[in-house]
Design a protein around this motif. Structure first.
Motif, PDB file in Angstrom:
ATOM      1  N   LEU B 104      61.184   9.480  29.555  1.00  0.00           N
ATOM      2  CA  LEU B 104      61.391   8.337  30.458  1.00  0.00           C
ATOM      3  C   LEU B 104      61.091   7.281  29.679  1.00  0.00           C
ATOM      4  O   LEU B 104      60.398   7.235  28.584  1.00  0.00           O
ATOM      5  N   ARG B 105      61.604   6.093  29.825  1.00  0.00           N
ATOM      6  CA  ARG B 105      61.538   4.839  29.351  1.00  0.00           C
ATOM      7  C   ARG B 105      60.965   3.956  30.158  1.00  0.00           C
ATOM      8  O   ARG B 105      61.655   3.823  31.250  1.00  0.00           O
ATOM      9  N   VAL B 106      59.825   3.346  30.040  1.00  0.00           N
ATOM     10  CA  VAL B 106      59.273   2.181  30.907  1.00  0.00           C
ATOM     11  C   VAL B 106      60.090   0.862  30.521  1.00  0.00           C
ATOM     12  O   VAL B 106      59.553   0.437  29.517  1.00  0.00           O
ATOM     13  N   ARG B 107      60.534   0.292  31.534  1.00  0.00           N
ATOM     14  CA  ARG B 107      61.061  -0.873  31.070  1.00  0.00           C
ATOM     15  C   ARG B 107      60.520  -2.059  31.362  1.00  0.00           C
ATOM     16  O   ARG B 107      60.360  -3.103  30.492  1.00  0.00           O
ATOM     17  N   SER B 108      59.701  -2.194  32.292  1.00  0.00           N
ATOM     18  CA  SER B 108      58.524  -3.219  32.727  1.00  0.00           C
ATOM     19  C   SER B 108      57.808  -2.469  33.491  1.00  0.00           C
ATOM     20  O   SER B 108      57.881  -1.470  34.140  1.00  0.00           O
ATOM     21  N   SER B 109      56.853  -3.240  33.708  1.00  0.00           N
ATOM     22  CA  SER B 109      55.610  -2.776  34.529  1.00  0.00           C
ATOM     23  C   SER B 109      54.844  -4.093  35.273  1.00  0.00           C
ATOM     24  O   SER B 109      54.987  -5.270  34.577  1.00  0.00           O
ATOM     25  N   ARG B 110      54.148  -3.704  36.323  1.00  0.00           N
ATOM     26  CA  ARG B 110      53.624  -4.849  36.939  1.00  0.00           C
ATOM     27  C   ARG B 110      52.535  -4.311  37.739  1.00  0.00           C
ATOM     28  O   ARG B 110      52.634  -3.203  38.355  1.00  0.00           O
ATOM     29  N   VAL B 111      51.391  -4.981  37.822  1.00  0.00           N
ATOM     30  CA  VAL B 111      50.112  -4.474  38.624  1.00  0.00           C
ATOM     31  C   VAL B 111      50.462  -5.315  40.003  1.00  0.00           C
ATOM     32  O   VAL B 111      50.590  -6.491  40.256  1.00  0.00           O
ATOM     33  N   VAL B 112      50.513  -4.155  41.018  1.00  0.00           N
ATOM     34  CA  VAL B 112      50.690  -4.999  42.368  1.00  0.00           C
ATOM     35  C   VAL B 112      49.484  -5.039  43.180  1.00  0.00           C
ATOM     36  O   VAL B 112      49.505  -5.296  44.048  1.00  0.00           O
ATOM     37  N   TYR B 113      48.487  -4.121  42.604  1.00  0.00           N
ATOM     38  CA  TYR B 113      46.943  -4.244  43.199  1.00  0.00           C
ATOM     39  C   TYR B 113      46.016  -4.100  42.282  1.00  0.00           C
ATOM     40  O   TYR B 113      46.133  -2.959  41.317  1.00  0.00           O
ATOM     41  N   ALA B 114      44.815  -4.722  42.325  1.00  0.00           N
ATOM     42  CA  ALA B 114      43.983  -4.498  41.458  1.00  0.00           C
ATOM     43  C   ALA B 114      42.406  -4.986  42.305  1.00  0.00           C
ATOM     44  O   ALA B 114      42.368  -6.012  42.464  1.00  0.00           O
ATOM     45  N   GLY B 115      41.918  -4.191  42.585  1.00  0.00           N
ATOM     46  CA  GLY B 115      40.820  -4.358  43.481  1.00  0.00           C
ATOM     47  C   GLY B 115      39.797  -3.333  43.349  1.00  0.00           C
ATOM     48  O   GLY B 115      39.756  -2.189  42.544  1.00  0.00           O
ATOM     49  N   GLU B 116      38.725  -3.591  44.166  1.00  0.00           N
ATOM     50  CA  GLU B 116      37.334  -2.839  44.036  1.00  0.00           C
ATOM     51  C   GLU B 116      36.650  -2.757  45.199  1.00  0.00           C
ATOM     52  O   GLU B 116      36.659  -3.704  46.110  1.00  0.00           O
ATOM     53  N   SER B 117      36.439  -1.418  45.668  1.00  0.00           N
ATOM     54  CA  SER B 117      35.503  -1.463  46.902  1.00  0.00           C
ATOM     55  C   SER B 117      34.138  -0.926  46.556  1.00  0.00           C
ATOM     56  O   SER B 117      33.900  -0.731  45.457  1.00  0.00           O
ATOM     57  N   ALA B 118      33.484  -0.337  47.533  1.00  0.00           N
ATOM     58  CA  ALA B 118      32.222  -0.030  47.303  1.00  0.00           C
ATOM     59  C   ALA B 118      32.200   1.268  46.434  1.00  0.00           C
ATOM     60  O   ALA B 118      31.146   1.425  45.740  1.00  0.00           O
ATOM     61  N   GLN B 119      33.076   1.946  46.665  1.00  0.00           N
ATOM     62  CA  GLN B 119      33.338   3.224  46.161  1.00  0.00           C
ATOM     63  C   GLN B 119      34.111   3.322  44.846  1.00  0.00           C
ATOM     64  O   GLN B 119      33.877   3.862  43.989  1.00  0.00           O
ATOM     65  N   ARG B 120      35.141   2.536  44.914  1.00  0.00           N
ATOM     66  CA  ARG B 120      36.126   2.725  43.944  1.00  0.00           C
ATOM     67  C   ARG B 120      36.678   1.532  43.420  1.00  0.00           C
ATOM     68  O   ARG B 120      36.819   0.589  44.035  1.00  0.00           O
ATOM     69  N   ARG B 121      37.052   1.719  42.262  1.00  0.00           N
ATOM     70  CA  ARG B 121      37.841   0.435  41.477  1.00  0.00           C
ATOM     71  C   ARG B 121      39.232   1.151  41.281  1.00  0.00           C
ATOM     72  O   ARG B 121      39.519   2.118  40.935  1.00  0.00           O
ATOM     73  N   ARG B 122      40.120   0.281  41.994  1.00  0.00           N
ATOM     74  CA  ARG B 122      41.745   0.877  42.115  1.00  0.00           C
ATOM     75  C   ARG B 122      42.509  -0.285  41.374  1.00  0.00           C
ATOM     76  O   ARG B 122      42.328  -1.397  41.571  1.00  0.00           O
ATOM     77  N   ALA B 123      43.370   0.342  40.768  1.00  0.00           N
ATOM     78  CA  ALA B 123      44.714  -0.451  40.372  1.00  0.00           C
ATOM     79  C   ALA B 123      45.981   0.173  40.571  1.00  0.00           C
ATOM     80  O   ALA B 123      46.126   1.644  40.432  1.00  0.00           O
ATOM     81  N   VAL B 124      47.011  -0.077  40.852  1.00  0.00           N
ATOM     82  CA  VAL B 124      48.171   0.301  41.215  1.00  0.00           C
ATOM     83  C   VAL B 124      49.380  -0.644  40.382  1.00  0.00           C
ATOM     84  O   VAL B 124      49.358  -1.746  40.405  1.00  0.00           O
ATOM     85  N   VAL B 125      50.111   0.152  39.588  1.00  0.00           N
ATOM     86  CA  VAL B 125      50.694  -0.270  38.693  1.00  0.00           C
ATOM     87  C   VAL B 125      52.310   0.232  39.122  1.00  0.00           C
ATOM     88  O   VAL B 125      52.504   1.109  39.323  1.00  0.00           O
ATOM     89  N   ALA B 126      53.333  -0.790  39.106  1.00  0.00           N
ATOM     90  CA  ALA B 126      54.560  -0.366  39.447  1.00  0.00           C
ATOM     91  C   ALA B 126      55.205  -0.470  38.016  1.00  0.00           C
ATOM     92  O   ALA B 126      55.096  -1.371  37.144  1.00  0.00           O
ATOM     93  N   LEU B 127      55.887   0.607  37.847  1.00  0.00           N
ATOM     94  CA  LEU B 127      56.624   0.798  36.514  1.00  0.00           C
ATOM     95  C   LEU B 127      58.104   1.080  36.650  1.00  0.00           C
ATOM     96  O   LEU B 127      58.678   1.932  37.518  1.00  0.00           O
ATOM     97  N   SER B 128      58.708   0.219  36.171  1.00  0.00           N
ATOM     98  CA  SER B 128      60.583   0.388  36.438  1.00  0.00           C
ATOM     99  C   SER B 128      60.792   1.229  35.177  1.00  0.00           C
ATOM    100  O   SER B 128      60.562   1.037  34.090  1.00  0.00           O
TER     101      SER B 128
END
Lengths: 199, 620
Positions: B104-128
């Motif tokens: 696979l080849r990642v053409r572009s990427s984008r962070v659509v969520y980067a947040g933190e709660s009391a339990q977790r730090r999460r990031a969601v990355v969209a990869l084209s």
């Protein structure tokens, strides 16, 4: 509408005030309704002013608009209260009898005819009681003096129908004037209108 | 007279016309009337335009596939403004994907969520992502999407998470979701009460949203899981379905719970769900609730009286349809009820209801492509079909520990459930496999693991203490695992009736469907799912996590196969490779969804990588 056409329409509207409203009054028998019809007819003429109305003749166009609007509005009035208008006409005729000569429905003279003094009021009440199209035919024929062919063109019907309406209307008027003891009623219509058949 | 009347009429009309006053300003009245009409018309047009905009614009905005491409989603979350964090997360997600799937080849990427709660730090990355011509396109795994072909360009959403305050390098890849442009991975079920036949083709939708959204389940909380969903910012509502319930009339539906966006971010929802099956990636795949043991039919190693009766009994299949009405057999709210229902069914079908053939398979038949990527099969649920000697066939649909199990008579008078087991009272398989007369554990034992000595396993595990997943090293996961695993590992196991100790001796026939005497192993299904940590897979038994196994380079095989297996034996102890892992000898027989045996042997041998193999390839 450009300024020149606007000016022309202004002149036409100003000039039509002397004849358009009376025709509408004769058609409706009510001044308020006559003014409403006149206003609507002028609006219709105004909107068509740039589309050849001037060439066709604004008077003819206004008259056609008036007759057409009267026909359509008469149906609405009929649905909403034409009976009341008819009763008003009857009351008018009856009051004419009471005030002048003979109450409606009662013989006024030994031969059953209305007196000479009663005739104009009886005639007016009879005109009011005519069907809208019959009344329109008589108004166009005996007030505007239009020939039957032009009346037929204005009303959008046949020449024969205009002639029939005219004859029928005159017959009704004659009955109303000569036999006021009979209730006013509408004649049968060749198109199948069975409203108000005597009897 | 007529002449006179006409003259009178003419005079009358002229008289009354003359009495009409002339209109004062007809032109002005006409102009005013026209202007009023124009104003009314303009107002009406404006009102219609507003109404149209009020209705059409939201529809256009929320229409799936219009503005809902993840590559167009804005970054959300408290860390979204940190450009350095976003860049690091993007690079980490890209590196992970390219390492795992180099085709696979990642053409572009984008962070659509980067947040933190009391339990977790999460990031969601969209990869084209673009797939090259040699690699089968991955979106085919979107089971049930109804899309033909395999697009080469698509989007993956990768979730990376870690403890609060973790650096981007400390965030671990958890799971990813495929996102096909123009399609919603969470298609709603239109029929409020679909039939079971609908279920076969459309079940498994676990997340419903008016717009495409993706969701992940992560273990956490008090024995439950954290459901984390991300959708377009214009998302109005999301709903979560904990499971499917069947009705006596053969229909089924889901109960939905609204997900409230408590994150303060539009289109982002977080919720704690009490679901021990949280480790599965069912949401991202729109799968049902995993695979569990199914109390189906009976297993008779030796022909019993029922079989003997059957030999001399005329086959009357028409009776089965009448028998198979829920009204006669009713619901079985517990294990005994199910057994009684089946027993009654057996009696009424002439005593021929012993099980002569049973196979477990996924609902959709595998194709050649699916054999390579079996997880792409549509898996609306586990189906066990039990053919009776009478010629009738039972079907048992099982979805998850939280769902109902249904015993069907599909070829009677339509699909009719004859017994329904409520999820909370789902029967546990016997360790000894039950008996001919007690197919579903009529003895009523509440031994969750059977008769194989749970105490020993528990003690062994407790002796090792928590930390079965030391590589993760995250407080939340470690806590969640340690408490549970001490009990889960205590689940006793019995050696399976095996195919032969030597895998080399497996013949081609062994790769066929399971036969009746192999039913019992299937009852203790172990589900291997991708682990929450890199390089680990988890083994689940009846919806409870049994163990976590390192998978290393075989990770992909496990990820792809999503196999189920039968736990043959396991021991806990120190791992010779460094004590990281508590399971030193875990023997599993792995069976794929179509009943094909894949592997039988130890999952993890100290000092050696677990010999996972691809489907259909016994380890040589």
């Amino acid at each position: 509408m450009d300024a020149a056409a606007e000016a022309q329409f202004r002149d036409f509207a100003t000039g039509s005030r002397r004849w358009l409203l009376p025709v509408a009054y004769l058609l409706t028998g009510d001044l308020t309704r006559a003014e409403e019809l006149t206003g609507r007819a002028l609006v219709r003429v105004y909107r068509r002013w740039h589309r050849g109305v001037r060439a066709d003749g604004p008077d003819r166009c206004a008259l056609r608009a008036l007759v057409t609007l009267h026909a359509s509005r008469a149906r609405e009035w009929l649905a909403r209260g034409e009976q009341a208008i008819d009763r008003a006409a009857e009351r008018s005729a009856r009051s004419a009898g009471v005030a002048g000569v003979t109450p409606l429905g009662a013989p006024a003279a030994a031969d059953g005819r209305g007196t000479e003094d009663q005739r104009p009021k009886l005639l007016r009440a009879a005109v009011q009681a005519l069907r809208p199209r019959t009344r329109a035919v008589l108004v166009m024929g005996y007030y505007t003096d239009l020939p039957a062919a032009e009346v037929a063109e204005l009303l959008g019907c046949s020449y024969e129908l205009v002639r029939w309406e005219q004859a029928e209307g005159l017959e009704r008027l004659a009955e109303a004037v000569d036999q006021p003891h009979l209730p006013l009623a509408r004649p049968p219509h060749p198109d199948g209108d069975a409203v108000g058949r005597r009897g | 007279m007529n002449r006179r009347l006409e003259g009178e009429l003419r005079e009358l009309l002229a008289t009354y016309a003359a009495s009409v006053p002339a209109e004062r300003d007809p032109y002005g009245r006409t102009v005013r009337s026209i202007r009023r009409a124009r104003r009314r018309r303009s107002f009406t047009v404006a009102l219609c335009a507003c109404l149209l905009a009020a209705v059409a614009v939201p529809l256009a905005v929320l229409r799936p596939g219009s503005t809902s491409s993840p590559m167009a989603w804005p970054p959300r979350g408290v860390l979204a403004d940190d450009s350095g964090f976003r860049a690091a997360v993007r690079e980490r997600a890209r590196a992970w994907l390219e390492l795992r799937q180099p085709e696979l080849r990642v053409r572009s990427s984008r962070v659509v969520y980067a947040g933190e709660s009391a339990q977790r730090r999460r990031a969601v990355v969209a990869l084209s992502v673009s797939a090259n011509e040699q690699s089968p396109a991955e979106p085919a795994r979107m089971a049930g999407s109804g899309r033909a072909g395999t697009p080469r360009n698509y989007i993956r959403l990768a979730l990376l998470s870690g403890p609060p305050g973790a650096a981007p390098q400390g965030l671990r890849y958890r799971m990813s979701a495929l996102f096909l442009p123009g399609s919603s991975p969470a298609a709603s079920e239109r029929a409020p009460r679909p039939t079971l036949r609908d279920f076969e083709s459309r079940a498994g939708r676990a997340v419903r949203a008016p717009v495409p959204a993706v969701a992940w389940l992560e273990p956490g909380g008090q024995g439950g899981a954290q459901l984390f969903a991300v959708g377009p910012p214009e998302t109005q509502a999301m709903a979560y379905s904990p499971g499917v319930a069947f009705h006596p009339d053969g229909t089924w539906d889901r109960s939905w719970q609204r997900l409230r966006a408590r994150t303060g971010q539009p289109g982002v929802a977080r919720r704690t769900v009490a679901d021990p099956q949280a480790a599965t990636d069912l949401l991202r795949l729109d799968l049902p609730r995993g695979v569990v043991a199914v109390p189906v039919g009976t297993r008779q190693a030796q022909p019993g009286p029922a079989t003997e009766l059957a030999s001399g009994t005329a086959q009357d299949r028409s009776r089965l349809g009448s028998v198979g009405s829920a009204g006669e057999l009713g619901h079985s709210g517990d294990r005994e009820g199910l057994a009684a229902a089946l027993a009654a069914l057996r009696r009424q079908t002439g005593g021929t209801a012993d099980e002569v053939q049973t196979h477990a398979r996924w609902r959709s038949a595998p194709s050649g492509r699916d054999r390579q990527y079996p997880h792409r099969r549509g898996r609306p649920g586990r189906l066990l079909a039990a053919s009776l000697s009478s010629g009738a066939t039972f079907q048992v649909v099982s979805l998850s520990p939280r769902d109902h199990h249904v015993v069907l008579v599909p070829r009677g008078q339509g699909d009719r459930p004859v017994a329904v087991v409520e999820p909370d009272q789902r029967p546990e398989p016997d360790g000894d496999g039950g008996s001919a007369e007690n197919p579903a554990g009529k003895s009523g034992k509440k031994n969750p693991g059977g008769a194989g000595g749970p105490a020993a396993g528990a003690e062994q595990n407790s002796g090792e203490g928590p930390g079965l997943n030391p590589r993760d090293g995250e407080a939340e996961d470690a806590g969640a695992y340690s408490e549970q695993d001490s009990e889960e590992l205590g689940n006793p196991t019995q050696p399976c009736p095996d195919f032969g100790e030597d895998p080399e001796s497996w013949g081609d026939d062994d790769h066929g469907r399971l036969t009746g005497d192999e039913m019992e192993p299937v009852r203790r299904i172990v589900t291997v799912v991708p682990g929450h940590t890199d390089g680990y897979a988890q083994l689940w038994l009846r919806g409870e996590k049994l163990a976590t196994a390192p998978v290393d380079e075989t990770e992909r095989a496990i990820f792809d196969s999503h196999v189920v297996g039968c736990l043959t034996s396991h021991q806990t102890g120190n791992d010779a490779a460094g004590g990281e892992y508590g399971v030193s000898d875990l023997r599993v027989r792995v069976i794929d969804g179509s009943g094909r045996r894949i592997y039988r042997g130890p999952v993890h041998d100290a000092g050696a990588p677990p010999p996972w193999n691809r489907l259909g390839e016994p380890p040589g």
